[in-house]
Design a protein around this motif. Sequence first.
Motif, PDB file in Angstrom:
ATOM      1  N   GLU A 188       0.819  -1.189   0.000  1.00 40.32           N
ATOM      2  CA  GLU A 188       0.000   0.000   0.000  1.00 40.32           C
ATOM      3  C   GLU A 188       0.862   1.253   0.000  1.00 40.32           C
ATOM      4  OE1 GLU A 188      -3.587  -1.857  -0.272  1.00 40.32           O
ATOM      5  OE2 GLU A 188      -3.159   0.286  -0.245  1.00 40.32           O
ATOM      6  N   SER A 189       0.328   2.328  -0.560  1.00 41.64           N
ATOM      7  CA  SER A 189       1.099   3.559  -0.651  1.00 41.64           C
ATOM      8  C   SER A 189       1.067   4.356   0.632  1.00 41.64           C
ATOM      9  CB  SER A 189       0.578   4.407  -1.795  1.00 41.64           C
ATOM     10  OG  SER A 189      -0.783   4.718  -1.582  1.00 41.64           O
ATOM     11  N   VAL A 190       0.388   3.852   1.686  1.00 39.48           N
ATOM     12  CA  VAL A 190       0.308   4.611   2.915  1.00 39.48           C
ATOM     13  C   VAL A 190       1.684   4.844   3.514  1.00 39.48           C
ATOM     14  CG1 VAL A 190       0.037   2.560   4.376  1.00 39.48           C
ATOM     15  CG2 VAL A 190      -0.918   4.727   5.111  1.00 39.48           C
TER      16      VAL A 190
ATOM     17  N   GLY B  67      -2.119  -2.977   3.536  1.00 41.09           N
ATOM     18  CA  GLY B  67      -3.400  -3.491   3.070  1.00 41.09           C
ATOM     19  C   GLY B  67      -4.447  -3.675   4.133  1.00 41.09           C
ATOM     20  N   LYS B  68      -4.175  -3.211   5.349  1.00 42.57           N
ATOM     21  CA  LYS B  68      -5.121  -3.396   6.445  1.00 42.57           C
ATOM     22  C   LYS B  68      -5.448  -2.071   7.115  1.00 42.57           C
ATOM     23  CE  LYS B  68      -3.541  -8.069   7.592  1.00 42.57           C
ATOM     24  NZ  LYS B  68      -3.040  -8.951   8.681  1.00 42.57           N
TER      25      LYS B  68
ATOM     26  N   LEU C 121       4.448   5.682   1.935  1.00 39.93           N
ATOM     27  CA  LEU C 121       5.302   6.612   1.220  1.00 39.93           C
ATOM     28  C   LEU C 121       5.413   7.925   1.979  1.00 39.93           C
ATOM     29  CD1 LEU C 121       4.096   6.076  -2.438  1.00 39.93           C
ATOM     30  CD2 LEU C 121       6.157   5.199  -1.366  1.00 39.93           C
TER      31      LEU C 121
ATOM     32  N   GLN D 151      -0.488  -0.194  11.575  1.00 38.75           N
ATOM     33  CA  GLN D 151      -1.174  -0.469  10.316  1.00 38.75           C
ATOM     34  C   GLN D 151      -0.267  -1.255   9.390  1.00 38.75           C
ATOM     35  OE1 GLN D 151      -2.516   2.935   8.017  1.00 38.75           O
ATOM     36  NE2 GLN D 151      -4.128   1.728   7.075  1.00 38.75           N
TER      37      GLN D 151
END
Lengths: 114, 116
Positions: A2-4, A41-42, A6, A38
């Motif tokens: 996931e890009s979270v 993907g969750k 970055l 986190q």
Amino acid sequence: GESVGLHLPTLSVQEGDNSIINCAYSNSASDYFIWYKQESGKGPQFIIDIRSNMDKRQGQRVTVLLNKTVKHLSLQIAATQPGDSAVYFCAESNYGGSQGNLIFGKGTKLSVKP
Amino acid sequence: DVKVTQSSRYLVKRTGEKVFLECVQDMDHENMFWYRQDPGLGLRLIYFSYDVKMKEKGDIPEGYSVSREKKERFSLILESASTNQTSMYLCASSLGWGKGSYNEQFFGPGTRLTVL
């Protein structure tokens, strides 16, 4: 993944070492603090919380320290494992303020090297 | 175990479409929340609700609306989706105000919405 993760501060540790993730909070009236984890993907998952009448709280392999004087919160993870790799968020709340709202930090990405 | 579920994990929509994101919690929580999560910006609160049929604007409500007809269900609506609404959307719930809980929020798995 996931890009979270970055554009986040990143902490890289060796498996087995202890990790310390720091957070500066903004509101001196905040009286409740949470750490969330986190994984890719969750959604965020609760790790540990602390109220402002405490300065330390321990869980399983995790410890949260609160320094109200400098508005600083830290999460210590003992014997870091590959499964600890995730983005960690602190959140603050003013229990005497609006209903149940949390203010989240931007997060820190923890990478554990095997 | 508190369970918060979201209707879709991944969603692709076109600009101008009406989009519904559904969230259901099974722990009789009073409070429910919708956030969006973007790289470098963290979690930003869109709307929240502290009771059935009640809603309050969060920090970034523009372009969104919500509906809470039943206690367990909180819907986020994008009336006319735009490309800048491409994001990860997270739903959360918590116990009611003054119910002995210090505001811990339980999150769903998220919906990654792409608007083309």
